[in-house]
Design a protein around this motif. Structure first.
Motif, PDB file in Angstrom:
ATOM      1  N   GLY A  63       0.776  -1.232   0.000  1.00  0.00           N
ATOM      2  CA  GLY A  63       0.000   0.000   0.000  1.00  0.00           C
ATOM      3  C   GLY A  63       0.807   1.282   0.000  1.00  0.00           C
ATOM      4  N   PHE A  64       2.146   1.194   0.029  1.00  0.00           N
ATOM      5  CA  PHE A  64       2.992   2.391  -0.013  1.00  0.00           C
ATOM      6  C   PHE A  64       3.313   2.703  -1.479  1.00  0.00           C
ATOM      7  CE2 PHE A  64       4.017   0.299   4.066  1.00  0.00           C
ATOM      8  CZ  PHE A  64       3.656   1.313   4.947  1.00  0.00           C
ATOM      9  N   ARG A  65       2.462   3.466  -2.118  1.00  0.00           N
ATOM     10  CA  ARG A  65       2.607   3.687  -3.558  1.00  0.00           C
ATOM     11  C   ARG A  65       3.801   4.567  -3.884  1.00  0.00           C
ATOM     12  NH1 ARG A  65      -2.266   6.138  -6.298  1.00  0.00           N
ATOM     13  NH2 ARG A  65      -0.961   5.664  -8.107  1.00  0.00           N
ATOM     14  N   HIS A  66       4.013   5.607  -3.095  1.00  0.00           N
ATOM     15  CA  HIS A  66       5.073   6.573  -3.387  1.00  0.00           C
ATOM     16  C   HIS A  66       6.262   6.329  -2.451  1.00  0.00           C
ATOM     17  CE1 HIS A  66       1.572   9.278  -4.856  1.00  0.00           C
ATOM     18  NE2 HIS A  66       1.978   8.460  -5.802  1.00  0.00           N
ATOM     19  N   VAL A  67       7.223   5.569  -2.954  1.00  0.00           N
ATOM     20  CA  VAL A  67       8.415   5.226  -2.175  1.00  0.00           C
ATOM     21  C   VAL A  67       9.555   6.135  -2.630  1.00  0.00           C
ATOM     22  CG1 VAL A  67      10.031   3.403  -1.520  1.00  0.00           C
ATOM     23  CG2 VAL A  67       7.635   2.832  -2.011  1.00  0.00           C
ATOM     24  N   ALA A  68      10.085   6.905  -1.700  1.00  0.00           N
ATOM     25  CA  ALA A  68      11.176   7.838  -2.019  1.00  0.00           C
ATOM     26  C   ALA A  68      12.508   7.252  -1.592  1.00  0.00           C
ATOM     27  CB  ALA A  68      10.955   9.180  -1.312  1.00  0.00           C
ATOM     28  N   GLY A  69      13.528   7.526  -2.376  1.00  0.00           N
ATOM     29  CA  GLY A  69      14.896   7.156  -2.025  1.00  0.00           C
ATOM     30  C   GLY A  69      15.735   8.405  -1.862  1.00  0.00           C
ATOM     31  N   ALA A  70      16.717   8.359  -0.972  1.00  0.00           N
ATOM     32  CA  ALA A  70      17.615   9.505  -0.755  1.00  0.00           C
ATOM     33  C   ALA A  70      19.049   9.013  -0.660  1.00  0.00           C
ATOM     34  CB  ALA A  70      17.232  10.268   0.515  1.00  0.00           C
ATOM     35  N   ASP A  71      19.967   9.804  -1.203  1.00  0.00           N
ATOM     36  CA  ASP A  71      21.393   9.465  -1.156  1.00  0.00           C
ATOM     37  C   ASP A  71      22.186  10.752  -1.300  1.00  0.00           C
ATOM     38  OD1 ASP A  71      23.621   7.895  -0.917  1.00  0.00           O
ATOM     39  OD2 ASP A  71      23.475   6.958  -2.889  1.00  0.00           O
ATOM     40  N   GLU A  72      23.495  10.657  -1.115  1.00  0.00           N
ATOM     41  CA  GLU A  72      24.373  11.826  -1.205  1.00  0.00           C
ATOM     42  C   GLU A  72      25.589  11.518  -2.057  1.00  0.00           C
ATOM     43  OE1 GLU A  72      27.564  11.568   0.161  1.00  0.00           O
ATOM     44  OE2 GLU A  72      27.085   9.554   0.868  1.00  0.00           O
TER      45      GLU A  72
ATOM     46  N   ALA B  33      37.171  18.604  -1.003  1.00  0.00           N
ATOM     47  CA  ALA B  33      36.911  19.879  -1.664  1.00  0.00           C
ATOM     48  C   ALA B  33      35.569  19.791  -2.373  1.00  0.00           C
ATOM     49  CB  ALA B  33      38.009  20.214  -2.665  1.00  0.00           C
ATOM     50  N   GLY B  34      34.920  20.936  -2.492  1.00  0.00           N
ATOM     51  CA  GLY B  34      33.647  20.984  -3.180  1.00  0.00           C
ATOM     52  C   GLY B  34      32.471  20.732  -2.246  1.00  0.00           C
ATOM     53  N   PRO B  35      31.262  20.878  -2.772  1.00  0.00           N
ATOM     54  CA  PRO B  35      30.070  20.760  -1.938  1.00  0.00           C
ATOM     55  C   PRO B  35      29.710  19.310  -1.631  1.00  0.00           C
ATOM     56  CG  PRO B  35      29.429  21.105  -4.207  1.00  0.00           C
ATOM     57  CD  PRO B  35      30.933  21.213  -4.171  1.00  0.00           C
ATOM     58  N   LEU B  36      28.873  19.169  -0.629  1.00  0.00           N
ATOM     59  CA  LEU B  36      28.163  17.917  -0.364  1.00  0.00           C
ATOM     60  C   LEU B  36      26.814  18.052  -1.052  1.00  0.00           C
ATOM     61  CD1 LEU B  36      27.983  15.228   1.376  1.00  0.00           C
ATOM     62  CD2 LEU B  36      26.838  16.660   3.092  1.00  0.00           C
ATOM     63  N   VAL B  37      26.396  17.034  -1.788  1.00  0.00           N
ATOM     64  CA  VAL B  37      25.137  17.099  -2.533  1.00  0.00           C
ATOM     65  C   VAL B  37      24.255  15.924  -2.130  1.00  0.00           C
ATOM     66  CG1 VAL B  37      24.062  17.077  -4.814  1.00  0.00           C
ATOM     67  CG2 VAL B  37      26.235  18.268  -4.478  1.00  0.00           C
ATOM     68  N   ALA B  38      23.012  16.223  -1.770  1.00  0.00           N
ATOM     69  CA  ALA B  38      22.038  15.187  -1.436  1.00  0.00           C
ATOM     70  C   ALA B  38      20.896  15.266  -2.433  1.00  0.00           C
ATOM     71  CB  ALA B  38      21.513  15.374  -0.017  1.00  0.00           C
ATOM     72  N   ALA B  39      20.278  14.124  -2.706  1.00  0.00           N
ATOM     73  CA  ALA B  39      19.170  14.084  -3.653  1.00  0.00           C
ATOM     74  C   ALA B  39      18.118  13.096  -3.170  1.00  0.00           C
ATOM     75  CB  ALA B  39      19.660  13.695  -5.049  1.00  0.00           C
ATOM     76  N   ALA B  40      16.907  13.289  -3.658  1.00  0.00           N
ATOM     77  CA  ALA B  40      15.801  12.384  -3.359  1.00  0.00           C
ATOM     78  C   ALA B  40      14.995  12.189  -4.631  1.00  0.00           C
ATOM     79  CB  ALA B  40      14.928  12.939  -2.242  1.00  0.00           C
ATOM     80  N   ALA B  41      14.368  11.026  -4.762  1.00  0.00           N
ATOM     81  CA  ALA B  41      13.584  10.738  -5.966  1.00  0.00           C
ATOM     82  C   ALA B  41      12.475   9.752  -5.647  1.00  0.00           C
ATOM     83  CB  ALA B  41      14.483  10.177  -7.066  1.00  0.00           C
TER      84      ALA B  41
ATOM     85  N   SER C  99      14.483  15.971  -6.236  1.00  0.00           N
ATOM     86  CA  SER C  99      15.053  17.212  -5.708  1.00  0.00           C
ATOM     87  C   SER C  99      16.522  17.013  -5.399  1.00  0.00           C
ATOM     88  CB  SER C  99      14.309  17.665  -4.446  1.00  0.00           C
ATOM     89  OG  SER C  99      14.477  16.734  -3.402  1.00  0.00           O
ATOM     90  N   VAL C 100      17.247  18.122  -5.408  1.00  0.00           N
ATOM     91  CA  VAL C 100      18.677  18.112  -5.111  1.00  0.00           C
ATOM     92  C   VAL C 100      18.976  19.269  -4.169  1.00  0.00           C
ATOM     93  CG1 VAL C 100      21.004  18.396  -6.063  1.00  0.00           C
ATOM     94  CG2 VAL C 100      19.299  17.082  -7.337  1.00  0.00           C
ATOM     95  N   VAL C 101      19.794  19.027  -3.158  1.00  0.00           N
ATOM     96  CA  VAL C 101      20.210  20.052  -2.207  1.00  0.00           C
ATOM     97  C   VAL C 101      21.733  20.105  -2.183  1.00  0.00           C
ATOM     98  CG1 VAL C 101      20.283  20.697   0.242  1.00  0.00           C
ATOM     99  CG2 VAL C 101      18.146  19.901  -0.777  1.00  0.00           C
TER     100      VAL C 101
ATOM    101  N   VAL D 270      26.147  15.980  10.416  1.00  0.00           N
ATOM    102  CA  VAL D 270      25.003  16.862  10.635  1.00  0.00           C
ATOM    103  C   VAL D 270      24.507  17.423   9.302  1.00  0.00           C
ATOM    104  CG1 VAL D 270      24.265  19.035  11.689  1.00  0.00           C
ATOM    105  CG2 VAL D 270      25.677  17.439  12.989  1.00  0.00           C
ATOM    106  N   CYS D 271      25.431  17.888   8.463  1.00  0.00           N
ATOM    107  CA  CYS D 271      25.052  18.416   7.151  1.00  0.00           C
ATOM    108  C   CYS D 271      24.453  17.346   6.257  1.00  0.00           C
ATOM    109  CB  CYS D 271      26.265  19.045   6.473  1.00  0.00           C
ATOM    110  SG  CYS D 271      26.755  20.634   7.178  1.00  0.00           S
ATOM    111  N   ASN D 272      25.005  16.144   6.328  1.00  0.00           N
ATOM    112  CA  ASN D 272      24.511  15.052   5.500  1.00  0.00           C
ATOM    113  C   ASN D 272      23.055  14.746   5.827  1.00  0.00           C
ATOM    114  OD1 ASN D 272      24.624  13.039   3.620  1.00  0.00           O
ATOM    115  ND2 ASN D 272      26.004  11.710   4.755  1.00  0.00           N
ATOM    116  N   LEU D 273      22.744  14.604   7.114  1.00  0.00           N
ATOM    117  CA  LEU D 273      21.377  14.318   7.530  1.00  0.00           C
ATOM    118  C   LEU D 273      20.445  15.472   7.166  1.00  0.00           C
ATOM    119  CD1 LEU D 273      21.868  12.698  11.059  1.00  0.00           C
ATOM    120  CD2 LEU D 273      21.308  11.543   8.918  1.00  0.00           C
ATOM    121  N   ALA D 274      20.880  16.704   7.430  1.00  0.00           N
ATOM    122  CA  ALA D 274      20.036  17.861   7.147  1.00  0.00           C
ATOM    123  C   ALA D 274      19.750  17.980   5.655  1.00  0.00           C
ATOM    124  CB  ALA D 274      20.699  19.128   7.665  1.00  0.00           C
ATOM    125  N   ALA D 275      20.746  17.703   4.818  1.00  0.00           N
ATOM    126  CA  ALA D 275      20.564  17.825   3.374  1.00  0.00           C
ATOM    127  C   ALA D 275      19.610  16.751   2.846  1.00  0.00           C
ATOM    128  CB  ALA D 275      21.914  17.726   2.665  1.00  0.00           C
ATOM    129  N   MET D 276      19.738  15.519   3.319  1.00  0.00           N
ATOM    130  CA  MET D 276      18.820  14.474   2.874  1.00  0.00           C
ATOM    131  C   MET D 276      17.404  14.759   3.368  1.00  0.00           C
ATOM    132  SD  MET D 276      20.659  10.802   2.481  1.00  0.00           S
ATOM    133  CE  MET D 276      21.122  10.460   4.163  1.00  0.00           C
TER     134      MET D 276
END
Length: 272
Positions: A26-35, A42-50, A89-91, A105-111
């Protein structure tokens, strides 16, 4: 008291088995998240969900853990995810925020923010490796989730491609470091450039290898980033079009107590 019926994950379902099992419950909309970028110095940390659609439309050729795909294959899969996803989405978290708040902390907040930004509300959430609370939906942390669940693999591709594009652009602004090649991870080439030129404003000064060459290695981790970073080109980074998704920069969140997860070590946990 009757026990709830068992959820059967069919092996022949492959990368889609876990989502299909949840949808049968019954869970039709299943979202995944990763970073992407956790192990880079160097460079940003990027998190995404779909959230991928049910059925054949949600089955994407070549979809896999982004680290197992070639750069060309990642670009193809990225295009398919953006075209087919019910929501994505991407953060983007800049290096200064990683230094100031800590990697975990940033990883969790971004996801958390990436999932909250989805235009379709998730009914169930799958995250890669460790749990993320405060989502308003049931969830499960899946070990090697980007190799087990299609929605997590889709998120990993979104995050990886977005970050790689940003690192290529940063290479044009900071040509001495080879960002376009190693994407900010700790390679021999990158380490040699750090030793020769010192860090730039896009390095993470809370990482010991960067702190060491900056001459700030004896300072507390949160104080290692210079108050006035080296002068840089003031032009903002040009982010790729978000289409129907969302691209944002994580900022303005209330600070949380730092978590001792080794963000002050030079990590190599993610391969290019």
């Amino acid at each position: 008291m009757l026990s709830p019926p068992r959820t059967v994950v069919r092996r022949e379902g492959g990368l889609y088995a876990l989502e299909r099992a949840l949808q049968r419950r019954g869970f039709r909309h299943v979202a995944g998240a990763d970073e992407a970028g956790r192990g880079a110095c160097a460079g940003p940390l990027v998190a995404a969900a779909a959230i991928l659609p049910e059925g054949k439309r949600g089955e994407i050729d070549e979809l896999a853990d982004s680290k197992l795909l070639t750069a060309a294959a990642r670009e193809r899969v990225y295009g398919e995810v953006v075209a087919r996803a019910l929501a994505w989405s991407v953060v983007i978290v800049p290096p200064a925020e990683v230094d100031g708040r800590g990697l975990h902390v940033c990883n969790l907040a971004a996801m958390r923010r990436a999932l909250a930004s989805l235009t379709t509300r998730p009914e169930y959430v799958l995250t890669d490796g460790f749990p993320v609370d405060g989502l308003g939906a049931p969830g499960l942390a899946v070990w090697k989730g980007d190799r087990v669940a299609a929605c997590v693999a889709a998120a990993s591709v979104l995050a990886k491609v977005t970050r790689d594009r940003l690192m290529v652009e940063l290479d044009g602004r900071f040509p001495d470091y080879g960002f376009a090649v190693h994407k900010g991870y700790i390679t021999e080439e990158h380490s040699a450039a750090l030793t020769r030129h010192g860090p730039c404003a896009e390095h993470r000064f809370s990482y010991v290898n960067v702190a060491a060459v900056s001459g700030r290695g004896n300072r507390p981790p949160r104080a290692r980033r210079p108050t006035n970073p080296p002068p840089v080109n003031a032009e903002p980074l040009m982010l790729w079009p978000a289409a129907e998704g969302t691209v944002g920069v994580a900022s303005g969140e209330q600070p949380r107590p730092p978590v001792p997860v080794g963000e002050d070590e030079a990590m190599e946990g993610e391969k290019r």
